[in-house]
Design a protein around this motif. Structure first.
Motif, PDB file in Angstrom:
ATOM      1  N   GLY C  11       0.797  -1.275   0.072  1.00  0.00           N
ATOM      2  CA  GLY C  11       0.142  -0.050   0.023  1.00  0.00           C
ATOM      3  C   GLY C  11       0.761   1.217  -0.003  1.00  0.00           C
ATOM      4  N   MET C  12       2.046   1.459   0.917  1.00  0.00           N
ATOM      5  CA  MET C  12       2.512   2.555   0.913  1.00  0.00           C
ATOM      6  C   MET C  12       3.463   2.804  -0.255  1.00  0.00           C
ATOM      7  SD  MET C  12       3.752   2.997   4.724  1.00  0.00           S
ATOM      8  CE  MET C  12       2.790   2.404   5.999  1.00  0.00           C
ATOM      9  N   PHE C  15       1.285   4.099  -2.793  1.00  0.00           N
ATOM     10  CA  PHE C  15       0.901   5.696  -2.491  1.00  0.00           C
ATOM     11  C   PHE C  15       2.106   6.432  -3.039  1.00  0.00           C
ATOM     12  CE2 PHE C  15       1.352   9.007   0.401  1.00  0.00           C
ATOM     13  CZ  PHE C  15      -0.087   9.503   0.313  1.00  0.00           C
ATOM     14  N   LEU C  19       1.940   9.519  -5.786  1.00  0.00           N
ATOM     15  CA  LEU C  19       2.209  10.737  -5.398  1.00  0.00           C
ATOM     16  C   LEU C  19       3.331  11.412  -6.418  1.00  0.00           C
ATOM     17  CD1 LEU C  19       1.786  12.873  -3.298  1.00  0.00           C
ATOM     18  CD2 LEU C  19       3.680  11.993  -1.845  1.00  0.00           C
ATOM     19  N   MET C  38      -2.534   6.297  -5.828  1.00  0.00           N
ATOM     20  CA  MET C  38      -2.191   6.880  -4.711  1.00  0.00           C
ATOM     21  C   MET C  38      -3.440   6.296  -3.590  1.00  0.00           C
ATOM     22  SD  MET C  38      -1.378  10.780  -4.538  1.00  0.00           S
ATOM     23  CE  MET C  38      -1.227  10.905  -2.628  1.00  0.00           C
ATOM     24  N   ALA C  39      -4.765   6.306  -4.157  1.00  0.00           N
ATOM     25  CA  ALA C  39      -6.007   5.987  -3.567  1.00  0.00           C
ATOM     26  C   ALA C  39      -5.934   4.468  -3.209  1.00  0.00           C
ATOM     27  CB  ALA C  39      -7.115   6.316  -4.132  1.00  0.00           C
ATOM     28  N   GLY C  41      -3.494   2.626  -2.828  1.00  0.00           N
ATOM     29  CA  GLY C  41      -2.386   2.303  -1.866  1.00  0.00           C
ATOM     30  C   GLY C  41      -2.928   2.467  -0.423  1.00  0.00           C
ATOM     31  N   VAL C  42      -3.644   3.554  -0.264  1.00  0.00           N
ATOM     32  CA  VAL C  42      -4.562   3.653   1.047  1.00  0.00           C
ATOM     33  C   VAL C  42      -5.295   2.682   1.250  1.00  0.00           C
ATOM     34  CG1 VAL C  42      -5.668   5.535   2.163  1.00  0.00           C
ATOM     35  CG2 VAL C  42      -4.063   6.365   0.667  1.00  0.00           C
ATOM     36  N   PHE C  43      -5.958   2.495   0.308  1.00  0.00           N
ATOM     37  CA  PHE C  43      -7.235   1.436   0.549  1.00  0.00           C
ATOM     38  C   PHE C  43      -6.437   0.014   0.912  1.00  0.00           C
ATOM     39  CE2 PHE C  43      -9.870   3.483  -2.672  1.00  0.00           C
ATOM     40  CZ  PHE C  43     -10.224   4.799  -1.752  1.00  0.00           C
ATOM     41  N   LEU C  45      -3.851  -0.495   2.733  1.00  0.00           N
ATOM     42  CA  LEU C  45      -3.307  -0.261   4.055  1.00  0.00           C
ATOM     43  C   LEU C  45      -4.668  -0.298   4.946  1.00  0.00           C
ATOM     44  CD1 LEU C  45      -0.798   0.576   5.521  1.00  0.00           C
ATOM     45  CD2 LEU C  45      -2.124   2.749   5.896  1.00  0.00           C
TER      46      LEU C  45
END
Lengths: 496, 498, 101
Positions: C11-12, C15, C19, C38-39, C41-43, C45
């Protein structure tokens, strides 16, 4: 009873939906009516806060962490009031402004302004009363989307390009913020804005979350050097929109930054980070002002002035970073000064963008060279501009002066004298570009096509905002007492 | 709240409200505008007289309310403020009459008189301010209200002068701001008080206080036109004559000089400032300014420019008197605050009459002008002789006390400065007088309009004659009670024998 | 390496890649894709976060956040695509000129 709290959000949203359904000529009427009602509601909220103190409600009775919690204290209230007052005047102004507007897709702009603006207002109200980190993400996104919608109203090449750039930055910013939220939840298992501060420790995850959230919010607040999207967006939008964006929207993300700083991360912030943020502020003041001095177009100058003025907000961070004593006089002082600057800048900048709009209505251009003789032909507009300029320069007795005084006092009080030159030089540079802006107005007018008359009501709205930006300097004591209800600037956070 | 708390505010309000009302008048409403102007000026004068009488009976007048924590807005009448309040409100009335006559055919008169009233409000506010913060508020307000007056002509030249004026005064204001905030951080909220309030602070703060003193004096020195901070003053001469008169005699330079007096006497206290070794640099700066201004005045052909450099020189007499230890020097400096105002305003009124009625602006064109304007030139002569220091005109009194003070404070070299300055004053004023009275006119005068029974419109002539007469009377009756000299003496006594 | 950690790290990484793309890729659609990366990646996580306790039942809160986040991301993307099309119609360009996104 505190059931009025969700209404602050629902009422503008309902108005927005109605405006979308009605379209056509009816939309402005509904828009103005909703604005009046929302402003009245905020007035009621103020009364309620003063009589019964800070409140917190669980919408729908779900409770944390799944439900939506709303909370109001002095800091929220002052932002609600700021939005209501400026929003109301801009609503009155916009209603007539688009009638006289010449250029790209006028009818579309007039119709679509209302749903987007009311949605923005609702989202901002939600942002100021949210008590949970994830809610803040959702409404922050909503603020960004409706703001972009407002920018691209007229559909020309310039606004679409600026709007896209704004949108992409805003989305990237909120993704950074959301990543921080995810990390915080992973570490502490709560999203409560006011509870997490007590749990947090200065470990790697918290520091990463802090960095991500601060970066994301700095992007959205357009703090130097992440300001690149602001000047094109604020300068190319129509005047009422520019006023909304510069006065209110950038302050919304700054509000979250303030909340995080005092309520979530007090144990994590370090003097190094504080100084870094202060340095960004100083850079913003110098860079924004120097860019403003180079502009030929009125609205670009004002937009760069926003970049510069946002820099003053950053000195709060070095003063308070790593401060152990939450009741410190300097902490209270710099916070009050920063809030005062948020307010006075919002009022002054809204007024000055509305003045620019009047000039554009009258002259059909925003080149400053066309402002010759304006002082004679539109004295009220120039007078408003000058009043707003006084507040931006931070001269007495304006709100800007009180803000500068408090910030300067605190900065010297904690011995960080090196920020003082930024404040002083910033004031001088502001005077430089503001007088550069006003200068042509006092020259002999060029012969040629005259200026179109503008509606008196618009001039009165503009003047009212300018006078308020001076007036809050005189009544600063009461306003700042209001901010302190619920003691929002306390370390460590999470009192109630 | 009773009258004692309201009176200082009322005195400010009398011109502030007038100014606001005038802004909203249409250009054609000449009668109403004139009425408001004069009404405001008379009311202010009446209130000031009432206050003076009250103070003579031992009453005190003070307005005080908090703005934010530790930050009070204080207006207070003391003997020192009376000096400037009296001067401002008296000369405002005369200048208003003069300006109404002078601006007969100009555009944007409502704007002009609006700011004109603000300007006097600011200058009275500077006088009545009871603490450094309030002083700063009005000091900046003065900058803002005079800028539109300086650029009133709207020509490119006027705007350029306005820009110079603004940069100098804003930078000065920024220095004062820094000093005031820093002082507030160090010692908290302090009011001005006779003999100073800072002598009691901890000695570890002395270095900071020295720096604050330097910041304040440099900031104030801009408006007081101390060399090398005087650059704005000769440039600002493009302003209309009543404005120049006001800038030079009453408002701007006096605000600076008055600020220096306040800082030295009522903030630091003259003994304490001397103890910190701060006074000698001020004496030297003032001496340099006196000589430099006079030297530059010698070579100016433009009458207003010559008067401007003369102002640079003369205003520093005040700073000079303040910077020397001893009651006599203090009296000389303080009384010059009033005397210079009355004499200089006379000279500017005359210059304005010459420029407005026969288009004479250069000294080389003034040959024989005394025959065309015997009364005006008479007033001019009194003013000029006063500036040189010829008895019994007011200027002589100032110089006499300053000279005695220099001897008393053990700085005889200052006497040389005074003598040199007097010689230079004579050098640049006497040729003007000689041309005007003893040379034949070069030709017929270029009359602006038909010549009436009087040599100039009465609204221009009368104020000019009154101030000319006053310059003489304040000198002749210097010994009377409530003459500027007596007031200065009272202040000096309070400073040295608290 | 545990499963959650693998998810989190991925995820990171996503992200960070996203970015970078948002800031340094010129084409508008690609930037938009980068934002979506990016999104995601956050999801990812958030999915991992849901299983952070020993409890066999996953924590529902991150799931709620994730679902809301997806809704928000889709609406924002739709809005952005619409804008990009309009921009292309008006200007004929696919890149934003000047520095930054």
């Amino acid at each position: 009873m505190t059931s009025w709290l969700p209404l602050l959000v629902l009422l503008p949203f309902a108005g927005a939906v109605l405006c979308l359904l009605v379209r056509g000529r009816g939309a402005p009427a509904i828009g103005v009516a909703t604005s009046l009602a929302t402003a009245a509601l905020v007035l009621f909220a103020l009364w309620s806060l003063q009589t019964s103190g800070p409140v917190r409600v669980q919408v729908g009775g779900w409770g944390a962490p799944l439900g939506i919690d709303l909370a109001v204290d002095g800091l929220s209230m002052i932002h609600l009031i700021m939005t209501a007052v400026i929003g109301l005047f801009i609503s009155l102004y916009a209603n007539r402004y688009y009638d006289g507007y010449r250029g790209g897709q006028k009818d579309r702009a007039r119709e679509l302004f209302w749903p987007f603006w009311l949605m923005l207002w609702g989202a901002m109200n939600a942002l100021f009363v949210s008590a949970d980190l994830f809610n803040l993400y959702v409404v922050l996104e909503l603020v960004g989307l409706s703001a972009v919608g407002l920018v691209v109203l007229t559909g020309t090449r310039d606004v679409l390009g600026a709007g896209l750039r704004y949108l992409l930055t805003a989305l990237a910013g909120s993704m950074c913020y959301l990543m921080g939220v995810a990390l915080l939840y992973a570490a502490h298992g709560t999203l409560d804005l006011f509870a997490i501060g007590a749990l947090i420790q200065s470990d790697g995850v918290s520091r990463a979350a802090l960095m991500l959230m601060v970066t994301g919010l700095l992007m959205k607040t357009a703090v130097f050097p992440l300001h690149f999207w602001l000047p094109p967006a604020h300068a190319s939008a129509t005047a009422p929109v520019s006023a909304l964006l510069s006065a209110l929207v950038v302050k919304a993300s700054f509000y979250i930054l303030l909340r995080l700083w005092f309520d979530v991360f007090p144990g994590v912030t370090t003097p190094l980070l504080g100084n870094l943020l202060g340095l960004l502020g100083g850079g913003a003041i110098l860079w924004g002002s120097l860019q403003a001095l180079r502009q030929k177009r009125l609205k670009l100058l004002i937009a760069y002035s926003t970049v510069a003025q946002l820099g003053y907000l950053m000195f709060l961070f070095p003063v308070t970073a790593g401060m152990a004593d939450g009741s410190s006089l300097w902490l209270q002082e710099v916070s009050k000064g920063t809030v005062c600057h948020v307010l006075s800048h919002a009022l002054a900048k809204a007024s000055i963008f509305l003045s620019a709009g009047l000039f554009i209505l009258a002259a059909g251009t925003d080149q400053m060279s066309a402002m010759k003789g304006l002082a004679e032909r539109m004295p009220l507009t120039v007078f408003s501009m000058a009043l707003a300029a006084v507040s931006l320069m931070g001269l007495p007795p304006s709100g800007g002066f009180i803000a500068k005084w408090l910030i300067m006092h605190a900065v010297l009080g904690v011995g960080q004298w090196w920020w003082a030159p930024f404040l002083v030089i910033g004031g001088l540079l502001t005077a430089g570009y503001m007088f550069m802006m006003l200068r042509p107005a006092f020259l002999e007018p060029d012969p040629g096509p005259g200026l179109k008359p503008v509606p008196r009501l618009l001039e009165v709205c503009t003047l009212a905002l300018a006078m308020l930006s001076i007036g809050i300097g005189i009544s600063a004591a009461n306003l700042l007492n209001l901010v302190m209800i619920g003691n929002p600037f306390s370390i460590p956070g999470g009192g109630w | 709240m009773n009258l004692h708390e309201w009176l200082p505010l009322l005195i400010l309000g009398s011109s502030l409200l007038t100014g606001i009302c005038i802004f909203f008048l249409a250009e054609e409403q000449r009668g109403l505008r004139t009425f408001l102007n004069l009404a405001g000026a008379f009311i202010k004068l009446a209130l000031v007289v009432y206050m003076v009488v009250g103070m003579a009976r031992g009453e005190t007048y003070e307005t005080r309310f908090p703005i934010v924590l530790g930050f009070d807005f204080v207006l207070k009448a003391d003997s020192l403020s009376l000096l400037l309040v009296g001067l401002s409100s008296g000369l405002w009335l005369l200048t208003t009459v003069y300006a109404i006559g002078y601006l007969e055919h100009w555009k944007n008169r409502s704007r002009f008189f609006g700011f004109f009233s603000f300007c006097v409000t600011a200058s009275v506010g500077v006088a009545l301010a009871g603490n450094p913060i309030t002083f700063f508020i009005f000091y900046e307000f003065l900058t803002l209200s005079t800028y539109p007056l300086v650029i009133h002509r709207g020509s490119v030249e006027a705007l350029r002068a306005g820009r110079t004026y603004l940069w100098y005064t804003m930078a000065g204001g920024a220095l004062v701001f820094t000093g005031v905030v820093w002082l507030h951080v160090l010692v908290g909220s302090v009011d001005f008080r006779e003999a100073g309030v800072l002598a009691v602070v901890d000695p570890s703060l002395y270095p900071s206080l020295t720096l604050i003193f330097a910041l304040l004096i440099c900031g104030l020195g801009v408006k007081a036109a101390l060399v090398p901070l005087h650059g704005w003053l000769p440039v600002a001469m493009v302003a209309p004559a009543p404005v120049s008169a006001l800038l030079h005699a009453v408002a701007v330079v006096k605000a600076g000089a008055f600020g220096i007096v306040r800082v030295v006497y009522d903030l630091f206290g003259v003994q304490f400032a001397d103890q910190l070794g701060l006074l000698t640099p001020l004496t030297i700066a003032a001496s340099i300014t006196i000589l430099y201004g006079s030297l530059r005045a010698l070579t100016q052909d433009d009458l207003k420019k010559r008067l401007a450099y003369s102002t640079v020189s003369q205003v520093s007499y005040i700073a000079l008197g303040v910077s020397m230890i001893g009651a006599t020097a203090t009296i000389g400096g303080l009384v010059h605050l009033v005397h210079q105002g009355i004499m200089k305003i006379t000279l500017f009124f005359c210059a304005g009459i010459f420029a407005e009625t026969v288009h004479v602006k250069a000294i080389s064109n003034m040959n024989g002008i005394g025959r065309r304007f015997p009364l005006t030139m008479g007033a001019f002569t009194i003013g000029a002789l006063g500036m040189i220091g010829v008895p019994p005109v007011a200027g002589f009194i100032s110089k006499w006390y300053l000279g005695l003070g220099a001897m008393a404070s053990g700085q005889p070299w200052v006497l040389l400065v005074l003598l040199g300055s007097t010689a230079l004053n004579a050098g640049y004023f006497l040729p003007v007088l000689y041309r005007a009275w003893f040379r034949d006119p070069d030709g017929p005068w270029h009359e602006e309009g038909p010549v009436g029974r009087l040599e100039a419109p009465w609204m221009l002539l009368v104020p000019c004659l009154i101030t000319g007469l006053l310059s003489l009377l304040t000198g002749v009756f210097a010994g009377a009670d409530w003459s500027p000299l007596s007031l200065a003496r009272i202040i000096a006594m309070k400073e040295y024998l608290p | 390496m545990t499963q959650e950690l693998a998810y989190s790290m991925t995820g990171m990484l996503l992200f960070s890649i996203g970015l970078f793309g948002v800031f340094f890729v010129p084409h508008i659609l690609r930037r938009l894709m980068a934002m979506n990366v990016m999104a995601v990646g956050v999801f990812l996580l958030l999915i991992a976060v849901a299983k952070r306790n020993a409890d066999p039942n996953p924590d529902p809160v991150p799931h709620a956040m994730l679902l809301t986040g997806i809704v928000v991301a889709i609406s924002a993307t739709a809005f952005a695509v619409g804008l990009a099309r309009k921009f292309h119609e008006v200007s004929g360009e696919t890149d934003l000129d000047g520095e930054g996104p």
